[in-house]
Design a protein around this motif. Structure first.
Motif, PDB file in Angstrom:
ATOM      1  N   UNK A  24       6.827  19.950 -45.511  1.00  0.00           N
ATOM      2  CA  UNK A  24       5.989  20.416 -44.399  1.00  0.00           C
ATOM      3  C   UNK A  24       4.514  20.120 -44.662  1.00  0.00           C
ATOM      4  N   UNK A  25       4.077  20.303 -45.931  1.00  0.00           N
ATOM      5  CA  UNK A  25       2.691  20.018 -46.282  1.00  0.00           C
ATOM      6  C   UNK A  25       2.373  18.541 -46.110  1.00  0.00           C
ATOM      7  N   UNK A  26       3.264  17.665 -46.588  1.00  0.00           N
ATOM      8  CA  UNK A  26       3.030  16.229 -46.468  1.00  0.00           C
ATOM      9  C   UNK A  26       2.986  15.804 -45.010  1.00  0.00           C
ATOM     10  N   UNK A  27       3.878  16.344 -44.172  1.00  0.00           N
ATOM     11  CA  UNK A  27       3.880  15.991 -42.749  1.00  0.00           C
ATOM     12  C   UNK A  27       2.583  16.415 -42.071  1.00  0.00           C
ATOM     13  N   UNK A  28       2.123  17.638 -42.368  1.00  0.00           N
ATOM     14  CA  UNK A  28       0.887  18.120 -41.751  1.00  0.00           C
ATOM     15  C   UNK A  28      -0.326  17.317 -42.210  1.00  0.00           C
ATOM     16  N   UNK A  29      -0.386  17.006 -43.527  1.00  0.00           N
ATOM     17  CA  UNK A  29      -1.504  16.218 -44.028  1.00  0.00           C
ATOM     18  C   UNK A  29      -1.499  14.799 -43.450  1.00  0.00           C
ATOM     19  N   UNK A  30      -0.311  14.225 -43.302  1.00  0.00           N
ATOM     20  CA  UNK A  30      -0.219  12.886 -42.720  1.00  0.00           C
ATOM     21  C   UNK A  30      -0.683  12.893 -41.272  1.00  0.00           C
ATOM     22  N   UNK A  31      -0.282  13.921 -40.528  1.00  0.00           N
ATOM     23  CA  UNK A  31      -0.692  14.017 -39.125  1.00  0.00           C
ATOM     24  C   UNK A  31      -2.200  14.184 -38.996  1.00  0.00           C
TER      25      UNK A  31
END
Length: 334
Positions: A42-49
């Motif tokens: 979830x952290x990686x997805x949010x940071x990527x977005x």
């Protein structure tokens, strides 16, 4: 000849006490891994977005801000990693000085609880109960705004032999040439004090607050350790003609160390973590520099990881050293 065990009497594996602990631990570990994987994903997805995927290249960019005081050479044109390193040096500076000061103060107050002087015993008790029940943040604010910033400046500063305490800082004399014992003390020039060694009021307030606060807890640790020594040790020393201070230093305290050292470990770690409240005194420690770095770079996750890693390593180092000391002072049976 022993009778054969009927098949119906064999315990199923899910009811076997030898396997149940392993099954429970494996299930818990799997659940923890699933939760951690979900949070990281979830952290990686949010940071990527948000376009902020984890990166450390920004540490080489110019910091663009100054640090009020530091042991390491630093200016605003240097990169972020140098600013964080300067903040870490400031943290280590106050932590090391605080450990020494709090240990000395706590030992003195803790042993004063066994003094034959009733007034001294009561004063030690009042100090411990008063300081331990006031939040550290309030004490730091008190020392900084009420005490240190209220000091006079210039000729009206508090002057002692080799020491001057003013609103602009603490000035200490020092040997400029140790080989020839050339002493240089504080001197007033143009309305400003000058000395070989100068400590800022921010550092002084933070150090005083940490020493006074942690010293109260260490005093209780020392008092408990001294109380654990049998009364017969005191009586035997008295019969041999030892004075009370000699009894404490040569007989009681060496035996009490095996009880005192484990308690000191916790207090030392607490002092290291409490140093992050330096922002209340305006002292540029690691946390303060990291907060400024976060505001300018926007790299919240990376900065938090740096902070977590730095304080974790510092606390683990303190714990390892104290555990080693604890092994040395333990009584060994023959």
């Amino acid at each position: 000849m022993a009778a054969a065990v009927p098949p119906s009497a064999v315990t199923p594996w899910w009811r076997d006490r030898r396997w149940i602990p392993w099954i429970v631990q494996g299930t818990v570990a799997l659940a923890v891994l699933v939760v951690v994987a979900f949070l990281l994903g979830n952290l990686v997805r949010n940071l990527t977005a948000a376009g902020l995927l984890l990166s450390w290249r920004w540490l080489g960019n110019p910091a663009g801000f100054d640090i009020s005081e530091t042991l390491l050479p630093y200016d605003a044109s240097l990169p972020y990693w140098r600013a964080l390193l300067a903040g870490l040096a400031n943290t280590l500076r106050v932590v090391l000085a605080g450990l020494v000061g709090a240990t000395v103060l706590g030992t003195l107050v803790g042993t004063a609880s066994f003094s034959s002087n009733g007034l001294l015993r009561r004063l030690a008790r009042v100090y411990v109960e008063l300081i331990r029940n006031i939040p550290l943040l309030l004490q730091l604010v008190f020392w900084y705004f009420v005490v240190f910033l209220a000091l006079p400046n210039g000729p009206d500063a508090l002057q002692l032999p080799g020491v001057v305490l003013a609103r602009s800082g603490l000035y200490l004399g020092w040997f400029t040439d140790p080989l020839h014992l050339t002493w240089a003390g504080p001197h007033l020039e143009g309305g400003q004090w000058h000395a070989p060694l100068r400590l800022t009021v921010e550092f002084g307030a933070l150090l005083t607050g940490l020493v006074v606060y942690t010293g109260a807890f260490i005093a209780e640790v020392v008092r408990g350790g001294v109380a654990s020594v049998p009364q017969g040790q005191w009586e035997a020393a008295r019969s041999l003609g030892f004075m009370p201070l000699q009894t404490l230093r040569r007989i009681v305290l060496p035996q009490a160390l095996r009880v005192i050292v484990p308690g000191l470990n916790s207090q030392y770690i607490s002092l290291a973590k409490n140093s992050s409240l330096a922002v209340a005194c305006g002292y540029s420690d690691l946390y303060s520099v990291a907060e400024t770095t976060l505001n300018q770079s926007g790299r919240a996750v990376e900065v938090m990881l740096i902070l977590l890693g730095a304080y974790l390593v510092l606390d683990l180092l303190i714990s390892a050293l104290m555990n080693g000391l604890n092994q040395l002072v333990q009584l060994r049976e023959r």
